[in-house]
Scaffold this motif. Sequence first.
Motif, PDB file in Angstrom:
ATOM      1  N   LEU A 107       0.794  -1.198  -0.158  1.00  0.00           N
ATOM      2  CA  LEU A 107       0.059  -0.042   0.114  1.00  0.00           C
ATOM      3  C   LEU A 107       0.848   1.187   0.019  1.00  0.00           C
ATOM      4  CD1 LEU A 107      -2.659  -1.228   2.537  1.00  0.00           C
ATOM      5  CD2 LEU A 107      -2.826  -0.791  -0.130  1.00  0.00           C
ATOM      6  N   LYS A 146      -8.880  -6.171   0.236  1.00  0.00           N
ATOM      7  CA  LYS A 146      -7.812  -5.135   0.495  1.00  0.00           C
ATOM      8  C   LYS A 146      -7.967  -3.901  -0.588  1.00  0.00           C
ATOM      9  CE  LYS A 146      -4.203  -8.160   2.515  1.00  0.00           C
ATOM     10  NZ  LYS A 146      -2.936  -8.331   2.471  1.00  0.00           N
ATOM     11  N   GLU A 197     -10.604  -1.972  -1.415  1.00  0.00           N
ATOM     12  CA  GLU A 197     -10.998  -0.615  -1.001  1.00  0.00           C
ATOM     13  C   GLU A 197      -9.969   0.416  -0.174  1.00  0.00           C
ATOM     14  OE1 GLU A 197     -13.898   1.004  -1.621  1.00  0.00           O
ATOM     15  OE2 GLU A 197     -14.161  -0.530  -2.937  1.00  0.00           O
ATOM     16  N   LYS A 198      -9.101  -0.454   0.550  1.00  0.00           N
ATOM     17  CA  LYS A 198      -8.056   0.249   1.290  1.00  0.00           C
ATOM     18  C   LYS A 198      -6.963   0.607   0.243  1.00  0.00           C
ATOM     19  CE  LYS A 198      -7.128   0.496   5.004  1.00  0.00           C
ATOM     20  NZ  LYS A 198      -7.281   1.437   6.129  1.00  0.00           N
ATOM     21  N   VAL A 247      -7.727   3.943  -1.346  1.00  0.00           N
ATOM     22  CA  VAL A 247      -7.245   5.061  -0.475  1.00  0.00           C
ATOM     23  C   VAL A 247      -6.152   5.808  -0.701  1.00  0.00           C
ATOM     24  CG1 VAL A 247      -7.110   5.819   2.067  1.00  0.00           C
ATOM     25  CG2 VAL A 247      -9.227   4.294   1.496  1.00  0.00           C
ATOM     26  N   GLU A 297      -3.847   5.942   8.020  1.00  0.00           N
ATOM     27  CA  GLU A 297      -4.596   4.960   7.439  1.00  0.00           C
ATOM     28  C   GLU A 297      -4.092   3.744   7.268  1.00  0.00           C
ATOM     29  OE1 GLU A 297      -5.266   9.217   5.749  1.00  0.00           O
ATOM     30  OE2 GLU A 297      -3.541   8.153   6.319  1.00  0.00           O
ATOM     31  N   PHE A 298      -2.817   3.556   7.659  1.00  0.00           N
ATOM     32  CA  PHE A 298      -2.229   2.025   7.877  1.00  0.00           C
ATOM     33  C   PHE A 298      -2.710   1.539   9.032  1.00  0.00           C
ATOM     34  CE2 PHE A 298       0.469   4.180   4.587  1.00  0.00           C
ATOM     35  CZ  PHE A 298       0.789   3.089   3.827  1.00  0.00           C
ATOM     36  N   THR A 304      -4.486  -0.194  11.694  1.00  0.00           N
ATOM     37  CA  THR A 304      -6.192  -0.953  11.880  1.00  0.00           C
ATOM     38  C   THR A 304      -6.281  -1.364  13.100  1.00  0.00           C
ATOM     39  OG1 THR A 304      -5.034  -2.960  11.054  1.00  0.00           O
ATOM     40  CG2 THR A 304      -5.965  -1.551   9.311  1.00  0.00           C
ATOM     41  N   CYS A 340      -5.080  -7.517   9.299  1.00  0.00           N
ATOM     42  CA  CYS A 340      -4.809  -6.127   9.795  1.00  0.00           C
ATOM     43  C   CYS A 340      -3.724  -5.747   8.719  1.00  0.00           C
ATOM     44  CB  CYS A 340      -4.212  -6.337  11.069  1.00  0.00           C
ATOM     45  SG  CYS A 340      -2.448  -6.784  11.026  1.00  0.00           S
ATOM     46  N   ILE A 341      -3.656  -4.463   8.656  1.00  0.00           N
ATOM     47  CA  ILE A 341      -2.536  -3.603   7.896  1.00  0.00           C
ATOM     48  C   ILE A 341      -1.441  -3.602   8.818  1.00  0.00           C
ATOM     49  CG2 ILE A 341      -1.730  -1.858   6.449  1.00  0.00           C
ATOM     50  CD1 ILE A 341      -3.839  -3.718   5.164  1.00  0.00           C
TER      51      ILE A 341
END
Length: 395
Positions: free
Chosen positions: A224, A247, A249-250, A253, A362-363, A365, A385-386
């Motif tokens: 990401l 993943k 949708e994330k 971002v 945003e990373f 979670t 999780c991220i």
Amino acid sequence: MCVKCLAQRHNDTDINRAGFEPPVIVCKAAVAWEPNKPVKIEEIEVAPPQADEVRIKIVATAVCHSDLYYLLESMNKDGFPTVLGHEAAGIVESVGEGVTEFQPGDKVIPVFLPQCGECRFCKSPKTNQCETAWTLIRRDLMVSVQSRLSCNGKRLHQFAGTSTFSEYTVVHQTALAKIDPTAPLDKVCLIGCGISTGYGAAVNTAKVEPGSTCAVFGLGAVGLAAVMGCKNAGAERIIAVDINADKFEKAKVFGATDFVNPKDHNKPINQVLADMTNGGVDYSIECTGKVEVMRSALESCVGSWGVSVIVGWTDLYDVAFRSSQLVTGRTWKGSLFGGFKGKHGVPGMVKAYQDKKLKLDEFITHKMTLDQVNDAIDLMKQCKCIRTVLTVCQE
């Protein structure tokens, strides 16, 4: 709360005064006694920093897949017992002889890739490697040659020279970056590994150009961050590739424009991407550590000028390819810590976050405490999780 020093209640102003050696600290740490077993919260001893060393109070640390790889996949018994953790931020508690760059109270981020600043590698803009770095680390085991950590009289290895799953740790001064004192440590701790690694792979190693088409393989934190790097570098199209559709949708971002799940296709992923991009992407970034994905990422690049970057780490398997995949003009590169020179690059990444040019929040979670480290490890094992950030000590 952090456990206090053995030498009961020294005054902070006493630390490092002439003739005064900081005391041994007894504190909590997550000890991995053997591979493929849960870590155990133990009371350990952290010795005073010696020449060129710095002792740090860890405020926040995140669980990175490299910790899991060492614990669950490589499983070299000679590297245990150890204290894992390398993606963290903290505050200098005391310094050893010869340390002038740091002083108690400084906010810092440990870096697993030291930078002495004096060797030919450090002086070259072509690499972020350091000739002296691998004299401090046993490369075969990824642990420090020296360790200031022990438990019940038994020496504990320091993973990656850092060992941040501990309330206190000791690192070499070349493996430490001083950061802005206003930076939130529970956020910028991510810069110590994953975010810098992925982001830098795009902007420093691949050197993604405006208007280009990119593909990022693997959408963990590193992947990401690579998507974010491609976006910030001006890529027009960013294809996110992962077998976990949750993943996607994330990834949006962080700037992904397209999403491909290899399981949805009955032909190789490189052919899928070639069909989508009129022959292949300009840049591909592999962030899985799987050798078969490394080859697929290479083959996904346009044959005449495509650049593919390997970011994922493994020393368990060899990767195979045909020379014809390179001789037409592709470039295959590797990237460690995103090409950043640690002591210089980390403060810049912190500033980018403070200037709202870099995403970090945003990373994250999940948020837990050091006592919950096994729960955090399980979350990552299950791809739920991220990044999980562990609160270790209060500032």
